[in-house]
Design an enzyme around this catalytic site. Structure first.
Site, short mmCIF file in Angstrom:
data_model
loop_
_atom_site.label_atom_id
_atom_site.label_comp_id
_atom_site.label_asym_id
_atom_site.label_seq_id
_atom_site.Cartn_x
_atom_site.Cartn_y
_atom_site.Cartn_z
N TYR A 149 53.35 45.09 55.30
CA TYR A 149 52.22 45.08 56.23
C TYR A 149 52.31 43.84 57.10
O TYR A 149 53.17 42.98 56.90
CB TYR A 149 50.86 45.13 55.50
CG TYR A 149 50.69 44.16 54.36
CD1 TYR A 149 50.33 42.82 54.59
CD2 TYR A 149 50.86 44.57 53.03
CE1 TYR A 149 50.15 41.93 53.53
CE2 TYR A 149 50.69 43.69 51.98
CZ TYR A 149 50.32 42.37 52.23
OH TYR A 149 50.16 41.50 51.19
N TYR A 177 41.80 44.70 47.16
CA TYR A 177 42.20 46.08 46.89
C TYR A 177 41.38 46.69 45.75
O TYR A 177 41.26 47.91 45.66
CB TYR A 177 43.67 46.16 46.46
CG TYR A 177 44.72 45.72 47.44
CD1 TYR A 177 44.41 45.36 48.75
CD2 TYR A 177 46.05 45.67 47.06
CE1 TYR A 177 45.39 44.96 49.64
CE2 TYR A 177 47.04 45.27 47.94
CZ TYR A 177 46.71 44.91 49.23
OH TYR A 177 47.69 44.51 50.10
N ALA A 187 53.41 42.40 42.69
CA ALA A 187 53.91 43.77 42.62
C ALA A 187 54.30 44.30 43.99
O ALA A 187 55.24 45.09 44.12
CB ALA A 187 52.86 44.68 41.98
N GLU A 188 53.59 43.88 45.03
CA GLU A 188 53.96 44.32 46.38
C GLU A 188 55.40 43.93 46.71
O GLU A 188 56.17 44.74 47.24
CB GLU A 188 53.03 43.67 47.42
CG GLU A 188 51.60 44.12 47.34
CD GLU A 188 50.74 43.45 48.39
OE1 GLU A 188 49.73 44.04 48.78
OE2 GLU A 188 51.08 42.34 48.85
N HIS A 189 55.75 42.69 46.41
CA HIS A 189 57.09 42.21 46.75
C HIS A 189 58.16 42.70 45.77
O HIS A 189 59.30 42.90 46.15
CB HIS A 189 57.09 40.68 46.80
CG HIS A 189 56.26 40.14 47.92
ND1 HIS A 189 56.75 39.98 49.20
CD2 HIS A 189 54.96 39.76 47.99
CE1 HIS A 189 55.80 39.52 49.99
NE2 HIS A 189 54.70 39.37 49.28
#
Length: 490
Positions: free
Chosen positions: A86, A190, A208-210
């Protein structure tokens, strides 16, 4: 296998029902509205359609593994990875791209914030082990008894994870620049929590996104519901829409059925799938446990748009931050008021899926964090806030946005409350320290046999993959419990 009734047809119920029916279980679902899926739904006017609730897909392997275990092949779930993850738009015009690729992310951080790249590398190194241990200790198991939580190993891990600090405080240990601290702590939004209130255990979210990427379900996140519903129907699962459960039937120490407008229907066990504070009122008055006041998650003002144009070279997911994110969030979470300079998230799915809107057009979703239901009169205040955010989105990334609007719908915390969300909070109860892990409602919520709970307000927590993980924990528990039911006192 015994027959299980579900009160509510949200993602938690659907996932548990899939798990049980795949193992030969008999399942009945009672849903008060005309559609399944709960928070996972579409907003549409016939021409335009966009996700109503969750849009950011995290932990894809967790979702795919759980669905596969329930008998749904991975190929039926068309996941597309987002590159970049994003964009974050800061108030001064700086734009930070988040990337899954480590070297690309370090290069981006060094370009905008010289000298901070090594902090990011250190963050990844430390969080990798923390994630693996944290998932095993806190996501992969329920806490049916408090003593199961208070082990030396768990307490040592909580100290290692610095759970006594907040997500924002933990981010400060890796980044000096406040804008990077924002970028690696805003993810608590979130699940409806403030970065300065949510314990550092939830730092597993930005990591966790990365580690695993941010993904998109082609057709929209809510398209998972039709896949799940189709499979349940093929298995003969009974689904009763527009059927509100008014009360649960208790016989002795056990829950044995439900009462609807059609009268009493008996079942071998009942699972409540709704925001947890709604369970106690369904029990007979003389059997209700002592009421507890839960803190709700934040609310959302949601704006759904159908637009007569497209904007090339944009990202699917974008965050627009004010001059001080911290100040705005304090106004929401501590002062219970609309922030004077709001942050917002914008979802632009045509950037990754050209079929998300008619050719040459767009659909968008704008989420503005706000307080849950309280002292704000949304009928009076929503339009000014929407007008402000639309002007900011146009100025900072989408020129001509307002003139291109062909359809707009607004959803407030009052609308969310009317749909059954606790005090209009969009994510269940808040992810505070006192409402996390063992302190959160569990899959076996009360000392009542054959009564269970699942959903965003139940351990392990909110977010679609985490709710699905809770459903898997419940299904596994029910399979184990089945052998005991025949000898359980009624």
């Amino acid at each position: 296998m015994e027959e299980i009734a579900f009160v509510g047809g949200g993602v938690g119920a659907l996932t548990t029902a899939l798990q049980l029916s795949h193992r030969g279980g008999k399942v009945t679902i009672y849903e008060k509205s005309d559609k399944l899926g709960g928070r996972l739904a579409f907003e549409t006017n016939g021409r335009y359609q966009i996700d109503q609730g969750p849009t950011i897909v995290l932990l894809p392997e967790m979702i795919l593994d759980i669905m596969e275990e329930a008998g749904i092949e991975r190929s039926r779930i068309p996941l597309v990875e987002c590159h970049p993850l994003y964009r974050i738009h800061y108030a001064d015009g700086t734009v930070l791209h988040k990337w899954r690729d480590t070297e690309k992310q370090v290069e981006e951080i060094e370009r905008l914030f010289p000298g901070e790249g090594e902090g990011y590398r250190r963050y990844l190194r430390n969080m990798e082990g923390n994630f693996k241990q944290g998932k095993k200790a806190f996501l992969d198991r329920p806490f049916l008894r408090r003593k199961e939580f208070y082990t030396f190993r768990n307490l040592s891990l909580l100290a290692k994870l610095k759970a006594y600090t907040s997500v924002r405080q933990l981010a400060r240990q890796y980044f000096r620049n406040e804008r990077l601290v924002d970028a690696f702590s805003l993810q608590t939004l979130y699940i409806g929590g403030a970065p300065f209130e949510s314990p550092a255990l939830y730092s597993l979210l930005p990591y966790a996104e990365h580690a695993f990427g941010v993904w998109y379900v082609k057709g929209g996140y809510a398209s998972l519901v039709s896949i799940m519903e189709e499979e349940l129907k093929l298995r003969g699962v009974a689904i009763h829409r527009n059927t509100r459960v008014h009360e649960l039937v208790l016989e002795g120490k056990s829950c044995r059925g439900v009462i609807t407008d059609n009268g009493i229907t008996y079942h071998d066990a009942v699972v409540y799938n709704g925001d947890f504070p709604g369970l106690a009122p369904l029990l007979p008055e003389d059997k209700r446990p002592t009421s507890k006041r839960f803190k709700p998650s934040s609310g959302c003002l949601l704006v759904y748009l159908g637009l007569k144009q497209r904007w090339p070279d944009t990202a699917a997911h974008q965050f627009f931050l004010p001059e001080s994110l911290q100040k705005g969030l304090q106004q929401i979470f501590l002062e219970d008021r609309i922030p004077s300079d709001p942050s917002f998230y914008l979802f632009n799915p045509v950037a990754i899926d050209e079929t998300a809107a008619p050719e040459g057009e767009s659909v968008m979703y704008i989420l503005i964090p706000v307080p849950p239901v309280g002292r704000i009169n949304w009928q009076e205040e929503q339009q000014d806030l929407v007008n402000h955010v639309l002007a900011e989105a146009e100025r900072r990334g989408f020129p001509g946005l307002r003139d291109s609007i062909a359809w707009m719908r607004i959803r407030t915390p009052q609308d969310a409350q009317a749909d059954g969300l606790y005090l209009g909070g969009s994510f269940g109860i808040a992810p505070t320290l006192g409402q996390s892990a063992v302190f959160r409602p569990q899959i076996v919520p009360y000392a009542i046999n054959r009564l269970y709970a699942v959903g965003a307000s139940v351990h392990p927590g909110a977010g679609i993959p985490i709710v699905m993980q809770g459903a898997k924990l419940l299904a596994d528990h029910l399979i184990k419990e089945e052998s005991l039911w025949t000898s359980q006192p009624v």
